[in-house]
Design an enzyme around this catalytic site. Structure first.
Site, PDB file in Angstrom:
ATOM      1  N   GLY A 141      16.088  50.543  54.987  1.00 28.27           N
ATOM      2  CA  GLY A 141      17.132  51.066  54.421  1.00 28.27           C
ATOM      3  C   GLY A 141      17.198  52.465  53.828  1.00 28.27           C
ATOM      4  N   GLU A 142      16.051  53.002  53.732  1.00 28.37           N
ATOM      5  CA  GLU A 142      16.102  54.295  52.895  1.00 28.37           C
ATOM      6  C   GLU A 142      15.461  55.392  53.933  1.00 28.37           C
ATOM      7  OE1 GLU A 142      16.041  53.364  48.384  1.00 28.37           O
ATOM      8  OE2 GLU A 142      15.419  51.762  49.738  1.00 28.37           O
TER       9      GLU A 142
HETATM   10 MO1  MOS Z   1      18.421  51.234  46.882  1.00 25.98          MO
HETATM   11  S1  MOS Z   1      18.466  53.064  46.107  1.00 25.98           S
HETATM   12  O1  MOS Z   1      16.734  50.901  46.365  1.00 25.98           O
HETATM   13  O2  MOS Z   1      19.312  50.180  46.508  1.00 25.98           O
END
Ligand code: MOS
Length: 697
Positions: A659-660
């Site tokens: 996701g990141e």
């Molecule tokens: Mo993400 S900033 O860990 O939802």
């Protein structure tokens, strides 16, 4: 399975988001934000508001019900007359229609005792202090060796300060809540990344048992961290519903999102690199200056990634923070790694230029064998493979090392072209979760877990692993997520959703499969079920034989830019990310996540900036006309690929989370490509064209 299981519901509009739940007799809450940045509410006059037809109540610090408990001051709504930042909710109107509530909110007259405010982050602010830890619980400072001595003695030195502005998450769906009380129990339809966590926190605020609050979040339109915790809108909706005895809907407006739903704080980061003429680092230091609100301490962990990226015997990282009269910052996609790696990776590019070494080669030369600060082995680390694979795919070989001078275009449009590279990283972790799996005599399976799909494709990924583990087609499985009444689960955050949830789901599916096999496939009339809890499995990562290993995803970002030689306009014709993130569970969804992260990184590089007005203490560009984000026209040829990687520690799926990692490093790759194109090093994001014109490309 490659299609997104909830795709048809979304494109046909069947998918229901929090605000859309139709509830008979629903009322609407509209917040009144404070117009001062610091001070005290002297009085609230609700007379004019109460005269508006349809108004049911005006909630103020004078009449708001007392909330028994919360350790989050952002949720202690209307419990104090103090104003900590401009835009903080000071009062609210509840009315039979959203229009009446909004009109009446404009007639609430609040008198303030205004105090002088300070909203300006400076590198030498007198109130800077050393926090006890940085988000979430990292050490504030680290040091090993003799940085100062080694830096002074280094043959090549880089000493540069980078700045990133405040940035706001801005998921497409603004925060929204519908709250309904039935007796002593509260049901909340909420745009949240974590139904279990929101239920627990809301229960604590209202002094209820955890089982008395149910949070439903079937579809969520993005979050990027802003929906990782309940915000004031949840408390407002529940409070208003209790006061009026009606279901209450509360939507945060886009402009209110600049104050009450979190953001990434601005940063000032000094990076010092000392190296030999061969580019091998001897000294490495990353000092971060950050801000938080007076209400709550949140320190972005921007130097944390620097601790594990490159080998260097002498090193130091520090974080200092100052409490200002500003909205409370919080999680935004890759808190820490994202702004921090802009600074570190830009500095690495400056070092490559100073040494006359190719920036890919420079990173290969500084690859550590073990975690350079703790000495821990990596569970898996394939940064060099990502760099090599990316260089091959991107066509990096033979790159002209000189900054400036490569021209394209014609007499009407003169372009300068350049390429840049940066590394990416993000922690690979998992958190305890539970799941239940059932099978009926007819052979239908149910998989139950309070996960959340915030647009990532989580449903699809969970179905993939459930079908695979049970050995049945996905069509035989009913998956239920997005409801705190289901077995409790980690939030969709910290890139931990997939690793955490698949761990519980696979464990439950295996247990059920074993039960079915033990009965030779005969399912009794009442069906069979299995429940899994991964608390001990995940605890073993910290205490068992797997303890003491460093776990991260890595990546390499490559960018090609063109800069208009006359206007300074930056275009990004090509972005390529190559990632190593364990097993990629659901490739189509993963690619989309990674490309999304890279697009957000491009947006950070070129556009995103919440400008603070020191006079009013607010973000004047508080809408999507003034706060620019990347649009379709900004995204040209963008691709994300991954290398096969086996991750032994992170559960049965071996997934590191994606996701990141996609956003990390993108801005540095683009800034370095802009330098390569123009010879101008932009150290303060975003790379606006006026910054390039000052240097006259
Ligand atoms: Mo993400 S900033 O860990 O939802």
């Amino acid at each position: 399975m490659t299609g997104r299981v909830d795709g048809p519901d979304k494109v046909t509009g069947r998918a229901r988001y929090a605000f859309e739940y139709p509830l008979d007799g629903a009322a609407y809450a509209w917040a009144v934000p404070s117009v001062i940045a610091r001070g005290t509410i002297r009085s609230v006059d609700a007379t004019g508001a109460l005269a508006v037809p349809g108004v049911l109540a005006v909630i103020t610090p004078d009449n708001a019900p007392r909330l028994p408990g919360t350790d989050d001051p952002e949720l202690a709504l209307f419990q104090s007359r103090a104003v900590a930042y401009r835009g903080q909710y000071a009062a609210a109107v509840v009315a039979a229609s959203a229009e009446a509530a909004r009109a009446a909110a404009g007639r609430v007259v609040i008198e303030y005792d205004q105090a002088a405010h300070d909203v300006t982050l400076t590198p030498d602010h007198p109130r800077l202090y050393k926090p006890d830890f940085v988000n979430p619980r990292h050490e504030t400072d680290t040091a090993s060796g003799d940085f100062d001595g080694a830096f002074a003695a280094a043959a090549v030195r880089v000493d540069a300060t980078y700045r990133t502005p405040a940035e706001h998450n801005h998921p497409m769906e603004p925060h929204a809540t519908v709250a309904v009380w039935e007796g002593g129990t509260l049901t909340v339809y909420d745009a949240t990344q974590g139904p279990s966590r929101t239920a627990a926190q809301v229960a604590a605020v209202f002094g209820l048992e955890p089982g008395q609050v149910r949070v439903i979040a079937e579809h969520v339109g993005g979050g990027f961290g802003a929906k990782g915790m309940p915000r004031a809108n949840v408390i407002l909706a529940a409070m208003a519903a209790r006061i009026t005895g009606r279901p209450v809907k509360c939507a945060v407006t886009r402009s209110q999102m600049f104050a009450v739903t979190g953001h990434r704080a601005p940063s000032i980061q000094r990076v010092r690199l000392g190296a030999g003429p061969d580019g091998r680092l001897t000294a490495l230091c990353h000092d971060v200056i950050d801000q938080t609100s007076t209400l709550k301490e949140f320190t972005e962990q921007s130097a944390v990634a620097t601790r594990h990226m490159y080998a260097a015997p002498h090193r130091r990282t520090t974080h200092r923070v100052v409490r200002l009269d500003v909205p409370t910052p919080s999680w935004m996609r890759a808190p820490g790694e994202c702004p921090g790696m802009f600074a570190l990776e830009s500095a690495m590019d400056e070092l490559a230029a100073a040494c006359g070494i190719d920036p890919v080669e420079l990173r290969l030369r500084n690859e550590p064998a073990v975690h350079p600060e703790t000495g821990q082995p990596f569970s898996s680390r394939h940064l060099t493979a990502c760099l090599r694979e990316g260089a091959a795919r991107f066509g990096w070989a033979g790159r002209d090392p000189a900054p400036g001078g490569r021209r394209a275009g014609n007499a009407h449009r003169r372009w300068l072209t350049g390429t840049g590279v940066a590394a990416s990283t993000y922690p690979a972790r998992a958190m305890p979760s539970q799941a239940r799996v059932t099978v009926s005599p007819s052979g239908r399976y149910q998989v139950l877990i309070a996960a959340a799909d915030i647009g990532t494709g989580a449903r699809t990924a969970l179905l993939v692993v459930a079908a695979e583990t049970l050995g049945v087609p996905a069509a035989a499985i009913d998956l239920r997520i997005g409801d705190s009444a289901l077995p409790p689960a980690m939030i969709a955050g910290g890139s931990m959703g997939t690793a955490s949830w698949t761990w519980a789901v696979i464990k439950a599916c295996r247990a059920l499969r074993d039960q079915v096999r033990a009965r030779d496939g005969a399912v009794p009339p009442g069906g069979l079920s299995a429940h899994a809890d991964t608390t001990t499995d995940i605890g073993a990562l910290a205490s068992g034989p797997l303890a003491g290993r460093a776990r991260y995803a890595f990546g390499a970002q490559f960018a090609e830019v063109r800069v208009d030689a006359d206007t300074g306009e930056v275009r990004v014709p090509r972005l390529l990310g190559v990632f190593a993130a364990g097993r990629i569970v659901s490739p189509a969804q993963a690619r989309s996540q990674l490309i999304g992260g890279m697009t957000m990184g491009l947006s950070m590089a070129l556009h995103e900036e919440s400008a603070m007005d020191p006079q009013f203490g607010d973000y004047p560009n508080h809408d999507l006309a003034g706060y620019h984000i990347a649009a379709h026209a900004d995204v040209q040829d963008i691709d994300a690929v991954w290398i096969d990687e086996e991750e032994p520690d992170l559960g049965p799926a071996g997934a590191k989370g994606i996701g990141e990692v996609g956003i990390v490093g993108t801005a540095a790759a683009i800034a370095s490509a802009v330098y390569h194109a123009t010879g101008i090093r932009v150290r303060d994001l975003p790379i606006r064209l006026d910054k390039l014109l000052r240097g006259n490309p």
